[in-house]
Design a protein around this motif. Structure first.
Motif, PDB file in Angstrom:
ATOM      1  N   TYR A  43       0.844  -1.205   0.000  1.00  8.46           N
ATOM      2  CA  TYR A  43       0.000   0.000   0.000  1.00  8.46           C
ATOM      3  C   TYR A  43       0.879   1.255   0.000  1.00  8.46           C
ATOM      4  O   TYR A  43       0.676   2.172  -0.800  1.00  8.46           O
ATOM      5  CB  TYR A  43      -0.907  -0.044   1.239  1.00  8.46           C
ATOM      6  N   GLU A  44       1.865   1.287   0.883  1.00  2.44           N
ATOM      7  CA  GLU A  44       2.747   2.450   0.974  1.00  2.44           C
ATOM      8  C   GLU A  44       3.615   2.608  -0.269  1.00  2.44           C
ATOM      9  O   GLU A  44       3.949   3.723  -0.664  1.00  2.44           O
ATOM     10  CB  GLU A  44       3.619   2.347   2.226  1.00  2.44           C
ATOM     11  N   VAL A  47       0.474   3.273  -3.486  1.00  2.00           N
ATOM     12  CA  VAL A  47      -0.527   4.335  -3.365  1.00  2.00           C
ATOM     13  C   VAL A  47       0.211   5.637  -3.092  1.00  2.00           C
ATOM     14  O   VAL A  47       0.973   5.733  -2.124  1.00  2.00           O
ATOM     15  CB  VAL A  47      -1.538   4.022  -2.235  1.00  2.00           C
ATOM     16  N   ALA A  49       1.449   9.208  -1.832  1.00  2.00           N
ATOM     17  CA  ALA A  49       1.342   9.811  -0.506  1.00  2.00           C
ATOM     18  C   ALA A  49       0.127  10.729  -0.372  1.00  2.00           C
ATOM     19  O   ALA A  49      -0.565  10.671   0.647  1.00  2.00           O
ATOM     20  CB  ALA A  49       2.626  10.548  -0.156  1.00  2.00           C
ATOM     21  N   ARG A  52      -2.879   8.560   0.245  1.00  2.00           N
ATOM     22  CA  ARG A  52      -2.844   7.973   1.584  1.00  2.00           C
ATOM     23  C   ARG A  52      -3.226   9.013   2.633  1.00  2.00           C
ATOM     24  O   ARG A  52      -3.990   8.713   3.564  1.00  2.00           O
ATOM     25  CB  ARG A  52      -1.457   7.394   1.884  1.00  2.00           C
ATOM     26  N   GLU A  53      -2.719  10.238   2.481  1.00  2.00           N
ATOM     27  CA  GLU A  53      -3.062  11.310   3.420  1.00  2.00           C
ATOM     28  C   GLU A  53      -4.552  11.619   3.373  1.00  2.00           C
ATOM     29  O   GLU A  53      -5.183  11.815   4.413  1.00  2.00           O
ATOM     30  CB  GLU A  53      -2.256  12.576   3.103  1.00  2.00           C
ATOM     31  N   ASP A  56      -6.367   8.881   5.172  1.00  5.59           N
ATOM     32  CA  ASP A  56      -6.168   9.014   6.622  1.00  5.59           C
ATOM     33  C   ASP A  56      -6.996  10.160   7.186  1.00  5.59           C
ATOM     34  O   ASP A  56      -7.593  10.040   8.248  1.00  5.59           O
ATOM     35  CB  ASP A  56      -4.691   9.231   6.946  1.00  5.59           C
TER      36      ASP A  56
END
Length: 87
Positions: A43-44, A47, A49, A52-53, A56
């Motif tokens: 995922y890291e 995807v 950043a 992802r942010e 989140d």
């Protein structure tokens, strides 16, 4: 509120899986934990950043309003404490 979890189903050779579990067990490692860690790394890696942010932040935003909806209540006494008597 944590994000909704899903179950994944994969196909893998039964004999290889048995051997993997056996040798991981000798090292006191958990296959589910290792698989989850591997998915997090994928995922890291793939995807971006900013996405992802955003995810989140969406998770935090969804959890925040639920706290503000609670009505104020008197705190219940802890099991090891006597309830306060008001006269």
């Amino acid at each position: 509120m944590p994000m909704k979890q899903v179950n994944l189903t994969i196909t893998f050779d039964e004999e290889k899986l048995s051997a993997l579990k056996r040798y991981m067990g000798k090292k006191e490692l958990d296959l589910d934990r290792e698989m989850t860690d591997a998915l997090v790394k994928l995922y890291e890696k793939y995807v971006p950043a900013p996405v992802r942010e955003y995810i989140d932040e969406s998770d935090v935003s969804a959890a925040a309003p639920s706290k503000s909806r609670r009505s104020p209540r008197a705190a219940a006494p802890k099991p090891d404490q006597e309830p306060e008597v008001i006269q």
